[in-house]
Motif scaffolding. Structure first.
Motif, PDB file in Angstrom:
ATOM      1  N   ARG A  30      10.577  -9.135 -10.764  1.00 39.81           N
ATOM      2  CA  ARG A  30      11.678  -9.190 -11.714  1.00 39.81           C
ATOM      3  C   ARG A  30      11.710  -7.892 -12.522  1.00 39.81           C
ATOM      4  N   ILE A  31      12.907  -7.535 -12.984  1.00 39.99           N
ATOM      5  CA  ILE A  31      13.096  -6.402 -13.887  1.00 39.99           C
ATOM      6  C   ILE A  31      13.683  -6.946 -15.180  1.00 39.99           C
ATOM      7  N   ASN A  32      13.018  -6.681 -16.269  1.00 39.29           N
ATOM      8  CA  ASN A  32      13.474  -7.149 -17.585  1.00 39.29           C
ATOM      9  C   ASN A  32      14.471  -6.186 -18.221  1.00 39.29           C
ATOM     10  N   SER A  33      14.202  -4.907 -18.038  1.00 42.87           N
ATOM     11  CA  SER A  33      15.079  -3.896 -18.613  1.00 42.87           C
ATOM     12  C   SER A  33      14.888  -2.588 -17.863  1.00 42.87           C
ATOM     13  N   VAL A  48      16.473   7.390 -24.894  1.00 48.38           N
ATOM     14  CA  VAL A  48      17.881   7.760 -24.861  1.00 48.38           C
ATOM     15  C   VAL A  48      18.738   6.496 -24.885  1.00 48.38           C
ATOM     16  N   ALA A  49      18.501   5.596 -23.926  1.00 49.88           N
ATOM     17  CA  ALA A  49      19.277   4.367 -23.844  1.00 49.88           C
ATOM     18  C   ALA A  49      18.549   3.361 -22.966  1.00 49.88           C
ATOM     19  N   THR A  50      18.697   2.083 -23.304  1.00 45.94           N
ATOM     20  CA  THR A  50      18.129   1.017 -22.485  1.00 45.94           C
ATOM     21  C   THR A  50      19.157  -0.091 -22.311  1.00 45.94           C
ATOM     22  N   ILE A  51      18.964  -0.887 -21.245  1.00 44.59           N
ATOM     23  CA  ILE A  51      19.819  -2.042 -20.986  1.00 44.59           C
ATOM     24  C   ILE A  51      18.945  -3.145 -20.410  1.00 44.59           C
ATOM     25  N   ASN A  52      19.140  -4.375 -20.887  1.00 46.10           N
ATOM     26  CA  ASN A  52      18.298  -5.452 -20.394  1.00 46.10           C
ATOM     27  C   ASN A  52      19.096  -6.408 -19.497  1.00 46.10           C
ATOM     28  N   VAL A  53      18.453  -7.470 -19.060  1.00 49.51           N
ATOM     29  CA  VAL A  53      19.078  -8.383 -18.104  1.00 49.51           C
ATOM     30  C   VAL A  53      20.288  -9.096 -18.675  1.00 49.51           C
ATOM     31  N   ALA A  54      20.386  -9.144 -20.010  1.00 52.14           N
ATOM     32  CA  ALA A  54      21.547  -9.739 -20.668  1.00 52.14           C
ATOM     33  C   ALA A  54      22.628  -8.694 -20.940  1.00 52.14           C
ATOM     34  N   ASP A  55      22.415  -7.489 -20.413  1.00 54.23           N
ATOM     35  CA  ASP A  55      23.336  -6.369 -20.630  1.00 54.23           C
ATOM     36  C   ASP A  55      23.406  -5.942 -22.091  1.00 54.23           C
ATOM     37  N   ILE A  92      14.154  16.976 -19.579  1.00 55.59           N
ATOM     38  CA  ILE A  92      13.871  16.193 -18.376  1.00 55.59           C
ATOM     39  C   ILE A  92      14.155  14.736 -18.728  1.00 55.59           C
ATOM     40  N   TYR A  93      14.958  14.093 -17.929  1.00 54.32           N
ATOM     41  CA  TYR A  93      15.334  12.701 -18.153  1.00 54.32           C
ATOM     42  C   TYR A  93      14.531  11.811 -17.213  1.00 54.32           C
ATOM     43  N   TYR A  94      13.848  10.846 -17.801  1.00 54.47           N
ATOM     44  CA  TYR A  94      12.998   9.938 -17.049  1.00 54.47           C
ATOM     45  C   TYR A  94      13.593   8.537 -17.041  1.00 54.47           C
ATOM     46  N   CYS A  95      13.583   7.933 -15.865  1.00 55.76           N
ATOM     47  CA  CYS A  95      13.990   6.541 -15.733  1.00 55.76           C
ATOM     48  C   CYS A  95      12.790   5.639 -16.018  1.00 55.76           C
ATOM     49  N   ASN A  96      13.047   4.556 -16.704  1.00 57.59           N
ATOM     50  CA  ASN A  96      11.999   3.580 -17.028  1.00 57.59           C
ATOM     51  C   ASN A  96      12.459   2.193 -16.625  1.00 57.59           C
ATOM     52  N   ALA A  97      11.540   1.407 -16.138  1.00 62.71           N
ATOM     53  CA  ALA A  97      11.816  -0.004 -15.874  1.00 62.71           C
ATOM     54  C   ALA A  97      10.655  -0.829 -16.398  1.00 62.71           C
ATOM     55  N   ASN A  98      10.990  -1.923 -17.050  1.00 65.23           N
ATOM     56  CA  ASN A  98       9.965  -2.870 -17.479  1.00 65.23           C
ATOM     57  C   ASN A  98      10.131  -4.121 -16.640  1.00 65.23           C
ATOM     58  N   GLY A  99       9.072  -4.513 -15.969  1.00 61.01           N
ATOM     59  CA  GLY A  99       9.193  -5.673 -15.105  1.00 61.01           C
ATOM     60  C   GLY A  99       7.877  -6.084 -14.501  1.00 61.01           C
ATOM     61  N   MET A 100       7.987  -6.971 -13.530  1.00 58.78           N
ATOM     62  CA  MET A 100       6.812  -7.558 -12.908  1.00 58.78           C
ATOM     63  C   MET A 100       6.909  -7.366 -11.393  1.00 58.78           C
TER      64      MET A 100
END
Length: 121
Positions: A30-33, A48-55, A92-100
């Motif tokens: 799963r990905i939480n955000s 910079v910006a984040t978005i979660n599963v609820a948008d 440098i722009y880095y992508c991040n994901a929080n999940g399992m």
């Protein structure tokens, strides 16, 4: 493990636009955000910006009204539309994901290798 691959960086003129993309792949339960961070030379990495599963979205004050984050959950992809770019957006722009990655593991943060955005005339 979860892998993140960014694309879309490059050179833009002040006032111009760029669109970053980040695709998550590998073992994903799963990905939480998902989100974007950046690091300019000599500075610490910043959100910079984040978005979660609820948008629900969150933006740094410095990019509000100029940048827009969105996601395609089916494609496990997050986008960052960057408009009205300024030289101070160079980083440098880095992508991040929080999940399992598995129900046997805890949630964790995963990072891409980064993509360079340069704003200059």
């Amino acid at each position: 493990q979860m892998q993140l691959a960014e694309s879309g960086g490059g050179l833009a003129q002040p006032g111009g636009s760029l669109r970053l993309s980040c695709v998550a792949s590998g073992s994903i339960f799963r990905i939480n955000s998902m989100g974007w961070y950046r690091q300019a030379p000599g500075k610490q990495r910043e959100l910079v910006a984040t978005i979660n599963v609820a948008d629900s979205t969150k933006y740094a004050d410095s990019v509000k009204g100029r940048f827009a984050i969105s996601r395609d959950s089916a494609k496990k992809t997050v986008y960052l539309q960057m408009n009205s770019l300024k030289p101070e957006d160079t980083a440098i722009y880095y992508c991040n994901a929080n999940g399992m990655v598995s129900p046997l593991f805890y949630d964790a943060d995963y990072w891409g290798e980064g993509t360079l955005v340069t704003v200059s005339s």
